[in-house]
Design an enzyme around this catalytic site. Structure first.
Site, mmCIF file in Angstrom:
data_model
loop_
_atom_site.group_PDB
_atom_site.id
_atom_site.type_symbol
_atom_site.label_atom_id
_atom_site.label_comp_id
_atom_site.label_asym_id
_atom_site.label_seq_id
_atom_site.Cartn_x
_atom_site.Cartn_y
_atom_site.Cartn_z
ATOM 1 N N ASP A 32 0.849 -1.186 0.000
ATOM 2 C CA ASP A 32 0.000 0.000 0.000
ATOM 3 C C ASP A 32 0.889 1.241 0.000
ATOM 4 O OD1 ASP A 32 -3.214 0.565 0.965
ATOM 5 O OD2 ASP A 32 -1.785 2.224 1.131
ATOM 6 N N ILE A 33 0.497 2.231 -0.797
ATOM 7 C CA ILE A 33 1.322 3.446 -0.933
ATOM 8 C C ILE A 33 1.320 4.267 0.359
ATOM 9 C CG2 ILE A 33 -0.458 5.047 -1.793
ATOM 10 C CD1 ILE A 33 1.575 5.815 -4.018
ATOM 11 N N ASN A 88 -12.759 -3.531 2.352
ATOM 12 C CA ASN A 88 -13.730 -2.445 2.438
ATOM 13 C C ASN A 88 -14.615 -2.508 1.199
ATOM 14 O OD1 ASN A 88 -12.585 -1.437 4.835
ATOM 15 N ND2 ASN A 88 -11.058 -0.293 3.689
ATOM 16 N N GLU A 96 -12.555 3.226 -1.147
ATOM 17 C CA GLU A 96 -12.123 4.398 -1.919
ATOM 18 C C GLU A 96 -11.739 4.036 -3.346
ATOM 19 O OE1 GLU A 96 -9.143 6.459 0.318
ATOM 20 O OE2 GLU A 96 -10.565 6.994 1.893
ATOM 21 N N VAL A 97 -11.034 2.952 -3.510
ATOM 22 C CA VAL A 97 -10.631 2.529 -4.861
ATOM 23 C C VAL A 97 -11.588 1.436 -5.313
ATOM 24 C CG1 VAL A 97 -8.810 1.513 -6.267
ATOM 25 C CG2 VAL A 97 -8.217 3.126 -4.439
ATOM 26 N N HIS A 101 -10.079 -5.052 -3.529
ATOM 27 C CA HIS A 101 -8.752 -5.297 -2.961
ATOM 28 C C HIS A 101 -8.903 -5.736 -1.515
ATOM 29 C CE1 HIS A 101 -9.861 -1.061 -2.506
ATOM 30 N NE2 HIS A 101 -9.274 -1.103 -1.318
ATOM 31 N N HIS A 103 -6.925 -5.775 2.042
ATOM 32 C CA HIS A 103 -5.789 -5.237 2.792
ATOM 33 C C HIS A 103 -5.248 -6.344 3.695
ATOM 34 C CE1 HIS A 103 -6.700 -0.805 2.250
ATOM 35 N NE2 HIS A 103 -7.895 -1.302 1.976
HETATM 36 P P1 5GP Z 1 -9.820 1.433 0.384
HETATM 37 O O1 5GP Z 1 -10.137 2.572 1.300
HETATM 38 O O2 5GP Z 1 -10.437 1.600 -0.995
HETATM 39 O O3 5GP Z 1 -10.089 0.095 0.994
HETATM 40 O O4 5GP Z 1 -8.256 1.454 0.226
HETATM 41 C C1 5GP Z 1 -7.565 1.937 -0.881
HETATM 42 C C2 5GP Z 1 -6.090 1.812 -0.553
HETATM 43 O O5 5GP Z 1 -5.355 1.990 -1.755
HETATM 44 C C3 5GP Z 1 -5.589 2.866 0.436
HETATM 45 O O6 5GP Z 1 -5.031 2.211 1.566
HETATM 46 C C4 5GP Z 1 -4.548 3.637 -0.364
HETATM 47 O O7 5GP Z 1 -3.423 4.010 0.406
HETATM 48 C C5 5GP Z 1 -4.179 2.671 -1.471
HETATM 49 N N1 5GP Z 1 -3.756 3.290 -2.716
HETATM 50 C C6 5GP Z 1 -4.420 4.267 -3.395
HETATM 51 N N2 5GP Z 1 -3.759 4.581 -4.528
HETATM 52 C C7 5GP Z 1 -2.665 3.772 -4.573
HETATM 53 C C8 5GP Z 1 -1.591 3.631 -5.512
HETATM 54 O O8 5GP Z 1 -1.515 4.296 -6.551
HETATM 55 N N3 5GP Z 1 -0.643 2.707 -5.224
HETATM 56 C C9 5GP Z 1 -0.688 1.940 -4.095
HETATM 57 N N4 5GP Z 1 0.308 1.059 -3.914
HETATM 58 N N5 5GP Z 1 -1.687 2.044 -3.192
HETATM 59 C C10 5GP Z 1 -2.652 2.953 -3.422
#
Ligand code: 5GP
Ligand code: ZN
Length: 120
Positions: A32-33, A88, A96-97, A101, A103
């Site tokens: 994760d970034i 999530n 968010e994405v 995915h 985690h």
């Molecule tokens: P969500 O809230 O959708 O479950 O988590 C999205 C995750 O994607 C976040 O923890 C965020 O830090 C990670 N993320 C978003 N954009 C990127 C990216 O371009 N590269 C990587 N490696 N992680 C990302």
């Protein structure tokens, strides 16, 4: 298979760089970034799928592979005494994405309680 506007599809194709830790025909795992725990990996199906809300039987091989591989990756990355696997999902899950995915969250110390003990 890929959504040209999806950042995780772009990670699959290599258009956006990532720190990969595992890849096979169905899934990809990378750091994760913006890590929130010492070990924070993301595992995704290579084929685009918005969220777990939209999963179908045909997604089972990739989703199953994520579950099957998570423990080994967690261990290899230093989360060798347990971890959390969190997906999530949707608005309520504060996803968010919009590419499914999981985690992997872990480290050496216990993560604390995940949920409130009682409903608000
Ligand atoms: P969500 O809230 O959708 O479950 O988590 C999205 C995750 O994607 C976040 O923890 C965020 O830090 C990670 N993320 C978003 N954009 C990127 C990216 O371009 N590269 C990587 N490696 N992680 C990302
Ligand atoms: Zn995608």
């Amino acid at each position: 298979m890929h959504d040209p506007n999806c950042i995780f599809c772009k990670i699959v194709t290599g258009e956006i760089p990532s720190r990969k830790v595992f890849e096979d025909d169905l899934i990809l795992a990378f750091h994760d970034i913006n890590p929130i725990t010492p070990v924070h990996l993301l595992m995704i199906p290579k084929a685009h799928l918005n969220s777990l809300s939209h999963a179908q039987e045909s997604d089972a091989p990739a989703l199953g592979r994520i579950m099957a591989v998570a423990g080994r990756l967690a261990r290899e990355q230093g989360a060798d005494d347990g971890f959390r696997l969190i997906v999530n999902t949707g608005r309520v899950g504060q996803q968010e994405v919009m590419h499914v995915h999981a985690h992997i969250l872990g480290g050496k110390e216990p993560l604390g309680p995940m949920l409130p003990r009682r409903r608000a």
